[in-house]
Design an enzyme around this catalytic site. Structure first.
Site, mmCIF file in Angstrom:
data_model
loop_
_atom_site.group_PDB
_atom_site.id
_atom_site.type_symbol
_atom_site.label_atom_id
_atom_site.label_comp_id
_atom_site.label_asym_id
_atom_site.label_seq_id
_atom_site.Cartn_x
_atom_site.Cartn_y
_atom_site.Cartn_z
ATOM 1 N N TYR A 37 49.357 47.881 26.369
ATOM 2 C CA TYR A 37 49.168 47.160 27.632
ATOM 3 C C TYR A 37 49.668 48.002 28.803
ATOM 4 C CZ TYR A 37 49.234 43.437 31.117
ATOM 5 O OH TYR A 37 49.017 42.688 32.245
ATOM 6 N N ILE A 90 45.494 34.062 38.069
ATOM 7 C CA ILE A 90 45.174 34.909 39.214
ATOM 8 C C ILE A 90 43.680 34.899 39.495
ATOM 9 C CG2 ILE A 90 45.148 37.307 40.032
ATOM 10 C CD1 ILE A 90 47.838 37.686 38.584
ATOM 11 N N LYS A 123 47.345 49.535 31.861
ATOM 12 C CA LYS A 123 47.558 49.192 33.267
ATOM 13 C C LYS A 123 47.931 50.429 34.088
ATOM 14 C CE LYS A 123 46.492 44.881 33.041
ATOM 15 N NZ LYS A 123 45.229 44.412 33.659
ATOM 16 N N ASP A 157 31.363 38.118 27.519
ATOM 17 C CA ASP A 157 32.504 38.681 26.803
ATOM 18 C C ASP A 157 32.606 40.154 27.181
ATOM 19 O OD1 ASP A 157 34.467 39.550 25.112
ATOM 20 O OD2 ASP A 157 33.476 38.917 23.258
ATOM 21 N N THR A 180 51.019 32.153 34.719
ATOM 22 C CA THR A 180 49.629 31.931 34.318
ATOM 23 C C THR A 180 49.597 31.619 32.827
ATOM 24 O OG1 THR A 180 49.164 34.227 33.678
ATOM 25 C CG2 THR A 180 48.927 33.677 36.025
ATOM 26 N N SER A 224 41.351 30.790 35.016
ATOM 27 C CA SER A 224 42.723 30.326 35.232
ATOM 28 C C SER A 224 43.530 31.400 35.941
ATOM 29 C CB SER A 224 43.394 29.963 33.897
ATOM 30 O OG SER A 224 43.545 31.120 33.083
#
Length: 254
Positions: free
Chosen positions: A148, A13, A152, A59, A183, A11
């Site tokens: 997160y 991007i 990144k 996974d 998304t 799904s």
């Protein structure tokens, strides 16, 4: 014909990258955990574009899943790798389960490192290839979501470092840093979508600008003028102000 691998392909991007690369005539290997959705997407790509699309359920939070994709990357002599798979967490760092935090680290950081290493080694040996590591504008912030944002930030810095190392080897490595994108990501993380509507980009636009930047040889791609300006402003602000912006956005998402 170049073989392109796309992780997190079911799904958003990832799916848009899969469509764009298949439309260019590449063989596409789709990687994600959901085998049924992968097979459906593979069939759609094959029927629409006439190119080969293969489903590779794995996974990436597990060593076994990474090893499976690494083996296929090496055997297929992949010419393009898009590391798009990622996990967000709704809870604050000290409230989230350690297992979930570790899983996020394994997908967002460790899998990117492992797959990039295998892909780049083969690309350097052949003298061509491209890797797109999907990072985030959140990587330029702190306080948005502790783990997160940190992950990144690592993806962007790592991509810049590898890009510099292989600069003369015919291999391109780029960090893609989109802002808010429509998304399934926020729904899966169980958080609200922060910020006003005009800040939200379509995944199709993100991918189109990313591929254009890749062709231009950019090392860091930030889609849209609004987010380019935002990132530039963050570079000029004191760190305390950057943290305050991240904290405000974090409050809006809970």
């Amino acid at each position: 014909m170049v073989t392109a691998f796309v992780t997190g392909a079911t799904s958003g991007i990832g799916a848009c990258f899969a469509h764009a690369l298949a439309a260019e005539g590449h063989e596409v290997v789709l990687v994600a955990r959901d085998a049924a959705r992968l097979k459906t997407l593979a069939a759609e790509l094959s029927a629409r574009y006439g190119s080969t699309a293969l489903a590779l359920p794995a996974d990436l939070a597990s060593a076994e899943g990474c090893a499976l994709v690494e083996e296929r990357l090496a055997a297929s002599q992949a010419g393009i790798l898009v590391n798009n798979a990622g996990i967000g967490i709704a809870d604050r760092f000290h409230e989230a389960s350690l297992d979930l935090v570790q899983r996020q680290l394994d997908v967002n950081v460790t899998a990117v490192l492992r797959l990039t290493r295998v892909a780049v080694a083969g690309m350097v040996a052949r003298g061509e290839g491209a890797v797109v590591n999907v990072s985030s504008v959140a990587g330029f912030l702190s306080g948005y979501e502790a783990t997160y944002s940190a992950g990144k930030n690592w993806v962007t810095s790592f991509s810049e470092g590898v890009a510099a190392e292989v600069r003369g080897d015919g291999v391109r490595v780029m960090a893609l840093c989109p802002g808010f994108t429509r998304t399934e990501f926020h729904d899966r993380a169980g958080v609200r979508r922060p910020g006003p509507g005009f800040l939200w980009l379509s995944p199709e636009r993100v991918v189109a600008e990313a591929l254009a930047d890749l062709r231009r040889g950019k090392v860091v791609s930030v889609p849209s003028l609004r987010y380019k300006a935002f990132v530039l402003a963050l570079d000029l602000l004191p760190r305390a102000a950057v943290r305050a912006i991240g904290q405000r956005l974090a409050r809006e998402r809970l």
